[in-house]
Design an enzyme around this catalytic site. Structure first.
Site, PDB file in Angstrom:
ATOM      1  CG  HIS A 119     -52.345   2.060 -23.479  1.00 49.56           C
ATOM      2  ND1 HIS A 119     -51.249   1.533 -24.136  1.00 49.56           N
ATOM      3  CD2 HIS A 119     -52.315   1.538 -22.222  1.00 49.56           C
ATOM      4  CE1 HIS A 119     -50.607   0.731 -23.312  1.00 49.56           C
ATOM      5  NE2 HIS A 119     -51.217   0.716 -22.156  1.00 49.56           N
TER       6      HIS A 119
ATOM      7  CG  HIS B 170     -46.335   5.321 -17.100  1.00 49.97           C
ATOM      8  ND1 HIS B 170     -46.707   4.555 -16.011  1.00 49.97           N
ATOM      9  CD2 HIS B 170     -45.987   4.444 -18.072  1.00 49.97           C
ATOM     10  CE1 HIS B 170     -46.569   3.270 -16.319  1.00 49.97           C
ATOM     11  NE2 HIS B 170     -46.135   3.171 -17.564  1.00 49.97           N
TER      12      HIS B 170
END
Ligand code: NAP
Length: 195
Positions: free
Chosen positions: A40, A135
């Site tokens: 995620h 990220h």
């Protein structure tokens, strides 16, 4: 309970990231690889909170979510946080976090980050003063057996685009020794597409 807010990825993209992760595993002698269902993009980590604060966080997200339209992102390259080279020549570096980079509509992603941050601070949550570095974590505390440059070409092979269509409020917990992220609630962005 341990809470964070993020953008979940669809199952196909999670599987493609998992396939990439499998190619990297031979370069790493030990460490913690993120499980496939846990990939995620984190927007905001809130850490340990009292259960009663969930409704406050829910109110904060609801106060800003209608301002956000779906937007396109793309996986782009990858890198490390906390890279420590080894003094032992037989070992490669130790990496705190190995991640895939995110590109695409960064204006929309940054607006989402700042709207969410503003809504949370309005409700009394401490401001996050660190720069937002989007990220997707692949693994943590990884001991490489080769130079990190050896794995970088693999990142390029997965520069896929994806749509961000909703935010998810996640609970992170350990279940039988396995880290599990459970969605508490999802919040759809307003439906007009912004490319
Ligand atoms: P976590 O600590 O509950 O973190 C949940 C999410 O919040 C992650 O996305 C994480 O960052 C983010 N986060 C955590 N601390 C943060 C901070 N101080 N600032 C900003 N963001 C923060 O769960 P976890 O990191 O997934 O795992 C906890 C432990 O379980 C670690 O030791 C890990 O190595 C181990 N483990 C996890 C998995 C897994 O699939 N999650 C698998 C094997 C072992 P990122 O967005 O950077 O990931």
């Amino acid at each position: 309970m341990r809470i964070f807010i993020g953008i979940d990825l669809d199952l196909e993209l999670k599987n493609q990231i998992f396939q990439l992760q499998e190619k990297l595993k031979p370069y790493v002698s030990k460490g913690n690889w993120k499980y496939e269902d846990n990939f995620h993009l984190t927007l905001r980590f809130l850490g340990e909170i009292e259960e009663g604060q969930i409704s406050v966080i829910d109110g904060a997200i609801q106060s800003m979510i209608d301002k956000i339209k779906p937007f396109k992102l793309q996986l782009k390259g990858g890198g490390t946080f906390g890279l420590k080279s080894s003094t032992d020549e037989s070992k490669g570096p130790l990496v705190k976090v190995l991640w895939l980079g995110v590109d695409g509509n960064m204006k929309a992603l940054n607006e989402l980050y700042f709207e969410l941050e503003f809504a949370l601070t309005e409700k009394g949550f401490a401001k996050d003063y660190r720069d937002y570095a989007p990220h997707i974590t692949l693994g943590q505390d990884l001991r490489f057996s080769a130079d990190i440059e050896a794995v970088k070409p693999y990142f390029k092979a997965l520069e896929k685009s994806f749509m961000a269509r909703e935010l998810t409020l996640f609970r992170s917990e350990s279940v039988g020794g396995r880290r599990v992220y459970r969605p508490i609630r999802t919040y759809a962005f307003s439906p007009t597409t912004l490319e």
